[in-house]
Scaffold this motif. Structure first.
Motif, PDB file in Angstrom:
ATOM      1  N   PRO A 222      21.918  -3.979  -2.743  1.00 53.64           N
ATOM      2  CA  PRO A 222      20.852  -4.884  -2.336  1.00 53.64           C
ATOM      3  C   PRO A 222      20.803  -4.932  -0.807  1.00 53.64           C
ATOM      4  O   PRO A 222      21.837  -5.052  -0.167  1.00 53.64           O
ATOM      5  CB  PRO A 222      21.281  -6.234  -2.923  1.00 53.64           C
ATOM      6  N   GLY A 380      17.978  -9.053   7.598  1.00 51.27           N
ATOM      7  CA  GLY A 380      18.554 -10.390   7.703  1.00 51.27           C
ATOM      8  C   GLY A 380      18.025 -11.106   8.931  1.00 51.27           C
ATOM      9  O   GLY A 380      16.858 -10.961   9.293  1.00 51.27           O
ATOM     10  N   ILE A 453      23.430  -6.308   7.127  1.00 53.21           N
ATOM     11  CA  ILE A 453      22.717  -7.567   6.996  1.00 53.21           C
ATOM     12  C   ILE A 453      23.313  -8.615   7.928  1.00 53.21           C
ATOM     13  O   ILE A 453      24.511  -8.878   7.904  1.00 53.21           O
ATOM     14  CB  ILE A 453      22.732  -8.039   5.528  1.00 53.21           C
ATOM     15  N   MET A 455      23.828 -12.293   9.471  1.00 49.11           N
ATOM     16  CA  MET A 455      23.823 -13.666   8.968  1.00 49.11           C
ATOM     17  C   MET A 455      24.044 -14.647  10.101  1.00 49.11           C
ATOM     18  O   MET A 455      24.783 -14.355  11.044  1.00 49.11           O
ATOM     19  CB  MET A 455      24.929 -13.813   7.929  1.00 49.11           C
ATOM     20  N   ASP A 459      23.944 -19.579   6.978  1.00 52.68           N
ATOM     21  CA  ASP A 459      24.414 -18.911   5.769  1.00 52.68           C
ATOM     22  C   ASP A 459      25.863 -19.271   5.459  1.00 52.68           C
ATOM     23  O   ASP A 459      26.750 -19.067   6.280  1.00 52.68           O
ATOM     24  CB  ASP A 459      24.276 -17.394   5.929  1.00 52.68           C
ATOM     25  N   GLU A 463      28.907 -18.896  -0.339  1.00 50.16           N
ATOM     26  CA  GLU A 463      27.709 -18.544  -1.116  1.00 50.16           C
ATOM     27  C   GLU A 463      27.465 -17.040  -1.090  1.00 50.16           C
ATOM     28  O   GLU A 463      27.087 -16.439  -2.092  1.00 50.16           O
ATOM     29  CB  GLU A 463      26.473 -19.263  -0.552  1.00 50.16           C
ATOM     30  N   ILE A 464      27.655 -16.439   0.095  1.00 48.46           N
ATOM     31  CA  ILE A 464      27.452 -14.995   0.232  1.00 48.46           C
ATOM     32  C   ILE A 464      28.422 -14.240  -0.671  1.00 48.46           C
ATOM     33  O   ILE A 464      28.042 -13.314  -1.389  1.00 48.46           O
ATOM     34  CB  ILE A 464      27.678 -14.567   1.710  1.00 48.46           C
ATOM     35  N   PHE A 467      27.294 -14.565  -4.111  1.00 49.00           N
ATOM     36  CA  PHE A 467      26.101 -13.735  -4.340  1.00 49.00           C
ATOM     37  C   PHE A 467      26.490 -12.287  -4.663  1.00 49.00           C
ATOM     38  O   PHE A 467      26.040 -11.713  -5.648  1.00 49.00           O
ATOM     39  CB  PHE A 467      25.195 -13.788  -3.101  1.00 49.00           C
ATOM     40  N   TYR A 468      27.367 -11.724  -3.828  1.00 44.72           N
ATOM     41  CA  TYR A 468      27.750 -10.327  -4.034  1.00 44.72           C
ATOM     42  C   TYR A 468      28.584 -10.155  -5.295  1.00 44.72           C
ATOM     43  O   TYR A 468      28.409  -9.207  -6.049  1.00 44.72           O
ATOM     44  CB  TYR A 468      28.521  -9.785  -2.824  1.00 44.72           C
ATOM     45  N   PHE A 471      26.487 -10.220  -8.260  1.00 51.26           N
ATOM     46  CA  PHE A 471      25.814  -8.928  -8.422  1.00 51.26           C
ATOM     47  C   PHE A 471      26.735  -7.939  -9.141  1.00 51.26           C
ATOM     48  O   PHE A 471      26.344  -7.293 -10.114  1.00 51.26           O
ATOM     49  CB  PHE A 471      25.421  -8.388  -7.040  1.00 51.26           C
TER      50      PHE A 471
END
Lengths: 564, 162
Positions: A222, A380, A453, A455, A459, A463-464, A467-468, A471
């Motif tokens: 992504p 980003g 990306i 940040m 951010d 959370e990041i 997120f990964y 995924f």
């Protein structure tokens, strides 16, 4: 058998035709610019030119990505004898104005001076900004310059010269040595020396007379679209790279594996193969030589794990895309158990340029261990978001602050993420490192395929990480337990952290689970899935601790004593 | 009649691909391109024509995210959840669309017209956040713009264009 086409003649004819034009208008026709309305621009330009009676004297060239995707659609105007001008955020109205107020007068002005009307100012993108001047283009050199749907354009830009030279003057072994000398390493993320990989495949005996070369275009990270842009912008370069690889390794057939989500890339590769076949560059007796290679396309179907080479091979075979243990490596036993070389899109796209310019030229760019350039999708929280290519060894800070132009919101930057779900974050105070395979790995991230990306303070690193990891959990094929179960459990633990319900023990458990997944997973997906978590824990432990500390505070409502 | 047409269509796909190696996924793509998803009757017909067990077809069909086994509705609204879009507010966009359509991620609206889904990176990161409706891409979107976009497509559906 007579040679079907003399590509030298075709190239010369095309160059003459181009030189005879009064002007050439290049408009970006990649997915990004087409999405922001670029499709209408070429039509508007063509119609306007016809209106001024210039339909035959001026070319409208739909091209691949010009780089600055966030300011698209882009149009570049080139009038012989004058500096090129790049227009941003063009709409059909601006397109007509460009023809009326720029192309017509500039083309007719002869040697006299020509000034652009002042009202264009806000649509002109200066080409001396760091975004352009700090880049070095090898893979993307012709993207934005050639029409990817015309083989003549590629030929006029010295296309297929490398193949011709290799077939006429070099042994396969010499090609392998040349690529090894150049220092080219796999651009899909692994960084394995390409020459060495080709050497292994060369040594492998064909099975049933077959050996394969596979182009990995399953770009699933992504936030990354380098391979898509290369396939869309200059498909012939990748095809030429594949044919050279086939000659060097003795491969009998070439396979492109491309994500189904990239219809434009698929379409352009399909056209490229057809045109090449028509011109005797694909098929039997390529350019009159003994080389016989045909090329085919197979589509992915939305499975990130298929970027892993053994899973990719299963997918081409029409099966579920699950990986298998290596060895045997594909170069010994690959597609349908034939020896197979799997190279990334960008790797193959580098090959023709290396042959044309020589290994020393390539070797001169980069660091001790990482040579050449790397394409990144810079996205980003940066002013200039787009597709860039920089020499290896450039410092991350230079990329983010100069090329990217820093944060548009003037918020402090926090970190840069590279390597997607397999990589990690690099905190802003450590950005003074050169881009190279080893350095990025040392920092707990990786080169990856090229997603970068940026940040900022808004951010949350937890959370990041979530997120990964989310995924990776979604994309886990489920074949091996460490990835299937470990990922799910770790995600639950991260959820606990973001819910403010985690304990210090949970953080410890996350670390232990990470190690287990890294060591015991079957393929790269599971082995690298914990990386975003580990690297955020390494550099931003305070953000995890904040959540934990809230919980440990007895005055907090949700608090219950540990162990009850 | 419709069934016959479907059988002919699958016959053509089988003729083009049946003898080629590694073609099952390509044949499933061809079916989905035509019908929007891979219906069970199509899978059965394909199994019969290319002599592949139905279980093998479903084994592949259900592994890959791209393939759909139920009708997706007239307008498929996809929210990109790639990293760049995520950072620039994709979760808010998804929530706004969910509210507007009255469905959750992965669901179809009651009238079957709209299907809302979150998708993997569509590769337009420079335009983040991105929403696509069928093949139309909307870049740099804001949650407040969702009503207007859905309205446009509702108009097209009402006009019988889809």
């Amino acid at each position: 058998m007579a040679e079907k086409a003399d590509i030298g003649t075709l190239a010369a004819e095309e160059r003459n035709a181009q030189a005879a034009r009064k002007a050439r208008l290049f408009c970006c026709g990649s997915t990004g610019c087409l999405s922001s309305g670029g499709g209408a621009i070429a039509n508007a330009l063509t119609e306007a030119l016809a209106g001024h009676g210039l339909a035959d004297a001026v070319d409208v060239v739909p091209t691949g990505c010009m780089g600055l995707c966030s300011l698209g659609p882009l149009v570049r105007v080139e009038v012989p004898g004058r500096d090129p001008v790049l227009y941003k955020e063009v709409d059909p109205m601006i397109a007509r104005l460009i023809v009326a107020e720029h192309v017509v007068p500039a083309a007719g002005a002869g040697d006299e001076g020509f000034e652009l009307p002042a009202f264009f100012t806000e649509h002109i993108l200066p080409m001396d900004i760091p975004f352009f001047t700090k880049q070095t283009k090898v893979v993307l050199a012709d993207s934005g310059r050639v029409n990817p749907e015309r083989i003549e354009d590629y030929l006029a830009a010295d296309g297929y010269q490398a193949l011709q030279n290799v077939l006429a003057n070099m042994t396969p072994q010499a090609v392998i040595e040349l690529i090894a000398d150049s220092g080219l390493r796999g651009r899909g993320g692994g960084g394995f020396p390409t020459g060495q990989k080709w050497g292994f495949a060369r040594q492998a005996e064909p099975v049933n007379g077959e050996k394969f070369i596979i182009c990995n275009g399953d770009e699933g990270d992504p936030g990354a679209y380098m391979d898509r842009s290369v396939l869309e912008g200059n498909p012939h370069a990748v095809l030429e790279g594949m044919l050279i690889a086939a000659y060097a390794t003795g491969a009998t057939e070439g396979w492109f594996y491309i994500r189904a989500e990239y219809p434009l890339a698929v379409d352009r590769v399909e056209k490229a193969i057809k045109q090449a076949r028509r011109n005797g560059l694909v098929g039997k007796n390529i350019l009159g030589s003994d080389l016989n290679v045909d090329c085919q396309i197979r589509l992915g179907a939305g499975a990130f794990v298929c970027g892993e080479e053994t899973a990719l091979i299963h997918s081409i075979e029409g099966q579920r895309g699950t990986p298998r243990p290596r060895p045997p490596y594909p170069s010994v036993q690959g597609l349908w158990d034939r020896p197979s070389v799997v190279n990334n899109v960008e790797t193959l796209a580098n090959v023709p340029a290396i042959i044309r310019n020589g290994p020393e030229w390539f070797h001169a760019m980069g660091t001790e261990t990482s040579k050449g350039t790397k394409v990144f999708a810079l996205t980003g929280k940066v002013e200039h978001s787009g597709l860039i290519e920089v020499p290896m060894g450039m410092h991350l800070r230079e990329i983010v602050e100069d090329i990217g132009g820093g944060n548009p919101a003037d918020k402090p930057l926090k970190a840069v993420q590279t390597g997607g779900p397999s990589g990690g974050v690099i905190p802003v105070d450590q950005l003074d490192v050169p881009v190279c395979y080893e350095q990025l790995t040392q920092l707990g991230s990786m080169m990856g395929s090229g997603g970068m990306i940026v940040m900022d303070a808004d951010d949350s690193m937890v959370e990041i990480a979530k997120f990964y990891l989310g995924f990776a959990v979604d994309e886990s094929c489920g074949k091996c337990a460490p990835c299937r179960i470990g990922g799910t459990q770790m995600l639950a633990l991260l959820q606990k952290v973001t819910d403010g319900k985690a304990t210090l023990d949970d953080l410890d458990l996350i670390r232990r689970l990470s190690r287990a997944m890294q060591q015991a997973s079957l393929c790269g997906l599971g082995q690298t899935a914990p990386n975003p978590v580990i690297s955020t824990l390494r550099y931003f432990e305070d953000e995890y601790m904040e959540a934990v500390i809230v919980y440990s505070d007895p005055s907090s409502q949700d608090w219950t004593p540990r162990g009850t | 009649m419709a069934e016959e047409a479907a059988a002919v269509h699958i016959g053509r796909i089988a003729k083009q691909w049946g003898k080629k190696r590694g073609s099952l996924i390509m044949m499933l793509h061809a079916i989905q391109d035509q019908r929007g998803y891979v219906p069970r009757d199509a899978a059965l017909e394909l199994a019969r024509q290319v002599d592949v067990p139905l279980a093998r077809i479903y084994e592949v069909l259900t592994f890959y995210n791209y393939f759909k086994t139920s009708s997706p509705g007239k307008a498929v609204v996809s929210v990109c959840t790639g990293t760049a879009c995520h950072l620039k507010g994709a979760p808010d966009i998804l929530a706004a669309l969910g509210e507007e359509l009255g469905v959750a991620d992965g669901e179809a609206s009651e009238d079957g017209n709209f299907h809302l889904q979150s998708v993997r990176c569509v590769g337009c990161c420079g335009l983040a956040p991105v929403v696509t409706v069928n093949a139309t891409v909307y870049g740099k979107v804001k949650p407040a713009e969702m009503r207007g976009i859905i309205g446009q497509w509702q108009d097209r559906i009402d006009a019988g264009e889809l």
